[in-house]
Design an enzyme around this catalytic site. Structure first.
Site, PDB file in Angstrom:
ATOM      1  N   CYS A 145     -33.727  47.642 -42.125  1.00 31.25           N
ATOM      2  CA  CYS A 145     -33.196  46.790 -41.052  1.00 31.25           C
ATOM      3  C   CYS A 145     -33.373  47.404 -39.669  1.00 31.25           C
ATOM      4  O   CYS A 145     -33.166  46.736 -38.665  1.00 31.25           O
ATOM      5  CB  CYS A 145     -31.729  46.476 -41.319  1.00 31.25           C
ATOM      6  SG  CYS A 145     -31.510  45.607 -42.876  1.00 31.25           S
ATOM      7  N   HIS A 285     -28.355  44.237 -34.972  1.00 33.08           N
ATOM      8  CA  HIS A 285     -28.848  43.788 -36.270  1.00 33.08           C
ATOM      9  C   HIS A 285     -27.805  42.892 -36.941  1.00 33.08           C
ATOM     10  O   HIS A 285     -26.624  43.256 -37.039  1.00 33.08           O
ATOM     11  CB  HIS A 285     -29.150  45.000 -37.154  1.00 33.08           C
ATOM     12  CG  HIS A 285     -29.426  44.621 -38.569  1.00 33.08           C
ATOM     13  ND1 HIS A 285     -30.376  43.678 -38.911  1.00 33.08           N
ATOM     14  CD2 HIS A 285     -28.853  45.019 -39.742  1.00 33.08           C
ATOM     15  CE1 HIS A 285     -30.386  43.524 -40.223  1.00 33.08           C
ATOM     16  NE2 HIS A 285     -29.464  44.321 -40.745  1.00 33.08           N
ATOM     17  N   ASN A 315     -28.966  37.771 -43.264  1.00 37.57           N
ATOM     18  CA  ASN A 315     -29.602  39.042 -42.876  1.00 37.57           C
ATOM     19  C   ASN A 315     -31.085  38.949 -43.255  1.00 37.57           C
ATOM     20  O   ASN A 315     -31.432  38.967 -44.433  1.00 37.57           O
ATOM     21  CB  ASN A 315     -28.898  40.189 -43.618  1.00 37.57           C
ATOM     22  CG  ASN A 315     -29.488  41.554 -43.298  1.00 37.57           C
ATOM     23  OD1 ASN A 315     -30.585  41.647 -42.751  1.00 37.57           O
ATOM     24  ND2 ASN A 315     -28.777  42.604 -43.666  1.00 37.57           N
TER      25      ASN A 315
END
Ligand SMILES: CC(C)(COP(=O)(O)OP(=O)(O)OC[C@H]1O[C@@H](n2cnc3c(N)ncnc32)[C@H](O)[C@@H]1OP(=O)(O)O)[C@@H](O)C(=O)NCCC(=O)NCCS
Length: 361
Positions: A145, A285, A315
């Site tokens: 990520c 994020h 996500n």
């Protein structure tokens, strides 16, 4: 008289050095190149996987998912013939079109992803070739990520060193290809998507100001796909154990994510004189709404400063940061102060400070 004599001497010595000084000034100017984001684009697949859909697949509820993660729906690339490269190409082509950049002028393409089309053969090379970036060198960057944040940092360094003029940084992940849709602890979180930015030398003094990037291998135990690598090549046994799908120890990942994302953001704020008052936006994020809320509280910015779109996409791993840029681009003005922060598998994390280099209006 004495002073006249001295100034004559000084003048003649300056005459002697002026050509040298000019050369030195040119070199200093080259050294002061600053990398800027000059265009953004993104792509999400059309198919939507809602919390109601997940209620039919695993033992969960819209209420549980919403309160624990803030996610309402995600996009899924259902076509089995299409992979991460497809989404990356859509995002990259949007950036080229928006910035009226010829693909042949791209010097370098970085694709941040944990879901390459194939284990070997860099997906970035396919993306670069398919968009017509024949003069670029391209590689995949695997930092989960944090991949897009790391990629921007590498691209900025190449531009600032004068090694490249135009770089595409793409974050793309087909998370649905590594999610076990019988595992309710992971399948509710992830979605598919891609985002991209063009990075070039700044023409107005705005751009990348600072980076703080870190990693810690302790994270291997808490967020991983155990099989399919050199340690545990895929076998019937690994498949039976579920080792070929993404696994996470949610509570541990949550704690590290809050502490490191907020910590990195605070460090970059401190060393650049940024305060909640003079900072415009935090581009964090999109892991989980509760992680975002906790980060926002620790950094002490207002809810309107920390941008979110997790409710729509979940996500998307390397794609969350550029998708945020795409969704909020119209709000950014030249000179706005943006702080990026990310945390991901590895563990990897960091924060970057950019002054925004353009306004759409
Ligand atoms: C995954 C996450 C949402 C789980 O939330 P949590 O509050 O930690 O929940 P827990 O794992 O402690 O589980 C609590 C209970 O809910 C259950 N549960 C887990 N997933 C569930 C779901 N989708 N629906 C309903 N119940 C669920 C668990 O089985 C557990 O039940 P039990 O108490 O009977 O054992 C949370 O840990 C998280 O967001 N972690 C970070 C994940 C992340 O961001 N990863 C990417 C990092 S880049």
């Amino acid at each position: 008289m004495k002073s006249n004599g001295l100034s004559k001497k000084l003048l003649s010595s300056l005459d002697h050095f002026i050509p040298d000084r000019r050369i030195r000034m040119t070199r200093v100017a080259e050294k002061n190149i600053k990398a800027a984001i000059t265009a953004v684009g993104g792509y999400v697949p059309e198919d939507v996987l809602t919390n109601a859909d997940l209620e039919q697949m695993v033992d969960t509820s819209d209420e549980w998912i919403t309160t624990r993660t803030g996610i309402k729906e995600r996009r899924i690339l259902k076509d089995p013939t299409k992979a991460t490269s497809y989404m990356a190409i859509q995002a990259a082509e949007k950036v080229l079109t928006k910035s009226q950049t010829a693909a042949a002028d791209i010097d370098m393409l970085i694709l941040a992803t944990i879901t390459p089309d194939m284990k070997v053969a860099a997906t970035a090379a396919k993306v670069a070739t398919d968009i017509g970036a024949f003069n670029a060198f391209a590689f995949d960057l695997q930092a989960a990520c944090s991949g897009f944040l790391y990629g921007m940092s590498v691209a900025a360094a190449k531009i600032e060193a004068g090694h490249a003029k135009k770089i595409l940084v793409v974050g793309a992940d087909k998370m649905s290809s590594i999610v076990d849709y019988t595992d309710r602890t992971t399948c509710i979180i992830f979605g598919d998507g891609a985002g991209a930015v063009l990075m070039e030398a700044s023409t107005n003094g705005y751009g990348r100001e600072d980076d703080y990037l870190r990693s810690n291998g302790v994270g291997q135990a808490y967020l991983n796909i155990k099989a399919g690598g050199s340690l545990h090549p895929t076998t019937e046994e690994t498949l039976a154990k579920g080792w070929d799908a993404i696994y996470q120890d949610g509570k541990t990942v949550f704690k590290y994510a809050v502490s490191e994302m907020a910590g990195a953001a605070q460090k970059v704020m401190e060393r650049n004189g940024l305060t909640p008052q003079n900072l415009d936006y935090i581009i964090a994020h999109q892991a989980n709404k509760r992680i975002l809320d906790a980060t926002q509280k620790r950094v002490q910015v207002g809810t309107n400063q920390l941008l979110t779109n997790i409710q729509h996409y979940g996500n998307t791993t390397a794609a969350t940061l550029p998708l945020l840029l795409r969704d909020y681009e119209a709000h950014f003005k030249t000179g706005d102060r943006l702080l990026f922060t990310a945390f991901g598998g590895g563990f990897t994390w960091g924060a970057s400070y950019y002054t925004w280099a353009y306004s759409l209006k």
